[in-house]
Design an enzyme around this catalytic site. Structure first.
Site, PDB file in Angstrom:
ATOM      1  N   LYS A  92     184.322 -31.336 -24.901  1.00 24.12           N
ATOM      2  CA  LYS A  92     184.142 -30.488 -26.081  1.00 24.12           C
ATOM      3  C   LYS A  92     185.500 -29.873 -26.416  1.00 24.12           C
ATOM      4  CE  LYS A  92     181.279 -26.547 -27.593  1.00 24.12           C
ATOM      5  NZ  LYS A  92     180.183 -25.644 -27.172  1.00 24.12           N
TER       6      LYS A  92
ATOM      7  N   SER B 248     176.219 -25.725 -30.198  1.00 18.86           N
ATOM      8  CA  SER B 248     177.512 -26.016 -30.773  1.00 18.86           C
ATOM      9  C   SER B 248     178.164 -27.289 -30.219  1.00 18.86           C
ATOM     10  CB  SER B 248     178.458 -24.837 -30.537  1.00 18.86           C
ATOM     11  OG  SER B 248     178.636 -24.612 -29.161  1.00 18.86           O
TER      12      SER B 248
ATOM     13  N   SER C 156     174.008 -24.148 -26.256  1.00 25.11           N
ATOM     14  CA  SER C 156     174.867 -25.140 -26.915  1.00 25.11           C
ATOM     15  C   SER C 156     175.028 -26.479 -26.207  1.00 25.11           C
ATOM     16  CB  SER C 156     176.258 -24.562 -27.130  1.00 25.11           C
ATOM     17  OG  SER C 156     176.238 -23.788 -28.291  1.00 25.11           O
TER      18      SER C 156
END
Ligand code: GLN
Length: 476
Positions: free
Chosen positions: A76, A151, A175
């Site tokens: 990420k 996210s 997330s």
């Protein structure tokens, strides 16, 4: 169609010389090129990944390769990797190159994983749909008009669309679990403090955890084994020994499971998700576990407490982006105050600004007791209630999300709808307990459905072994 589901599969092919690591990496590069429309990657690390693949292949041939040889993994874009860009999908950090690696990155590389690139996410991990990214939304591969979740949306779609074998995400309020649920993956959030956050861009520090998105539970177990454990650079990490999570698979025994009654009775819950969870409960019972319905009457307090506390922490964490130390700088300002204001106004997107303002408000002298302090007290109540429940049960079941993936743009105009979608994931975040999202097949429209399992602090192996049995994965 997905080609590789686990590292064991890949390692077996490499062992039989039917596949080499550079060939595997090439396969993923082609997959990425063919799926650019999904917008999962902010950057592909072509050169460093190819170099690492070559080095690891040599080690494999010499018999000196680490545990993760063959693992092609994405990060990420809020996890640092020395000499590579890291942006948190924000204009604020556009072009920023990390001078050091996160502990998780170092641990992956030390076991010979290949890091293929950095994955799109909501800006500073604030969001639940990947629509707040400066680089645009990630598209769900099951239906490109729908969100990936967030996210860690790029992480979930990269695994869903077979652009890499696995991905790291971060989970502050869901997330990792929520995008995994929207994309049909296994999304694992360990106990708060199980994995180091050194080198991970902070959002809300009493919640943030690194987690994994994989296609199999066995890969989640293996990654956790490599990533977990004490770190001199992060004093919030537990010094508890790290069990061999992979060895726990297949040896779980019979569990006492509680279902949070109010979550399944919730009017907001999509009927297909409810039906799929009820079927899953039947399967747990058929596998010899006991399942009971238990009341949890604090459901309505979860989202408000979460948003008061996380915005407060975010407002403090993000004060470091001032246009002076690093990050975006406005070059026309003629005073220091103007420099701060203009740099921050230009560098941050709408959602991030909204949260900084809200967080500053709840921490302000006149409102501290009414909001921040109250939310801390509510958090303590929720913790106590969950601890009581976990004295009597090994595992707790709830949905991950109220609905399957929604349409891109559908909820952006209404922050309350968006925030309420976090209702089932923030429980494990407020309490710090480990939780996993597991796939339950698709609805009639082909959209993934899912279930969430939670357990006591540091009982990751309970979750992993139960999940492994539930998904009927082979014992390796
Ligand atoms: N959707 C939640 C939020 O916007 C969770 C985000 C996260 O876990 N990073 O805060």
């Amino acid at each position: 169609m997905k080609k590789y589901n686990s590292l064991a599969e890949i390692q077996s092919l490499i062992g039989q010389k039917k596949l080499s690591l550079p060939e595997l990496l090439d396969y993923y590069f082609k997959q990425i090129a063919g799926n650019e429309h999904l917008n999962a990657f902010n950057e592909v690390f072509f050169y460093s990944a190819a170099e690492q693949a070559r080095l690891v292949q040599e080690k494999i041939e010499k018999g000196t390769a680490g545990k993760l040889a063959g693992m092609v993994i994405g990060l990420k874009d809020n996890i640092s990797y020395k000499d590579h860009k890291v942006s948190a999908s924000s204009r604020m950090l556009e072009g920023f190159v990390s001078p050091y690696s996160a502990t998780v990155t170092e641990r992956l590389l030390a076991e010979d994983a290949v890091i293929i690139g950095r994955l799109n996410c909501d800006e500073f991990a604030m969001g639940g749909s990947n629509e707040t990214s400066y680089y645009g939304p990630v598209k769900n591969a099951a239906d490109t008009e729908r969100v990936a979740g967030g996210s860690s949306g790029g992480s979930a779609v990269a695994v869903q669309a077979d652009l890499c074998l696995s991905a790291l995400g971060t989970d502050t309020g869901g997330s990792v679990r929520q995008p995994a649920a929207f994309c049909g993956n296994v999304g694992f959030k360990p106990t708060y403090g199980r994995i180091s956050r050194y080198g991970v861009i902070a959002y809300a520090s009493s919640f943030d955890q690194v987690g994994t998105i994989t296609s199999s539970v066995s890969d989640a177990a293996l990654l956790l084994e490599v990533l977990a454990g004490a770190d001199d650079y992060d004093s919030t990490v537990s010094k508890l020994p790290v069990p061999s999570y992979s060895d726990a698979l297949g040896h779980g025994g019979k569990k006492k499971i509680a279902v949070l009654k109010e979550t399944l009775e919730s009017e907001a819950l999509d009927p297909d998700i409810k039906t799929a969870i009820l079927k899953a409960i039947d399967l747990f019972r058929a596998q010899g576990h006991t399942v009971e319905y238990v009341s949890f009457d604090l459901l309505d307090y979860l989202v408000p407490a979460y948003y008061v506390l996380t915005t407060a922490e975010a407002s403090s964490n993000l004060s470091r982006y001032d246009g002076v130390h690093y990050g975006h700088r406005n070059l026309e300002a003629t005073s220091l105050n103007e420099l701060y204001k203009r740099s921050r106004a230009e560098g941050f997107g709408e959602e991030v600004k909204k949260r900084i303002l809200l967080g500053t408000f709840v921490l302000s002298a006149g409102y501290y007791d009414a909001y921040y302090q109250k939310a801390q007290q509510v958090r303590q109540l929720i913790r106590e209630k969950m601890e009581q429940m976990l004295d009597s049960f090994d595992v707790i079941i709830a949905p991950v999300t109220p609905t399957p993936a929604f349409k891109i743009g559908e909820n952006m105009h209404d922050p309350l709808v968006m925030y309420m979608a976090d209702i089932f994931t923030v429980l494990a975040s407020l309490t710090g307990i480990p939780a996993v999202a597991l796939p339950l097949g698709n609805n009639a429209g082909g959209l993934p459905l899912s279930i969430q399992l939670m357990a006591r602090h540091f009982h990751e192996e309970v979750l992993l072994s139960l999940a492994h049995e539930f998904l009927n994965e082979p014992v390796i």
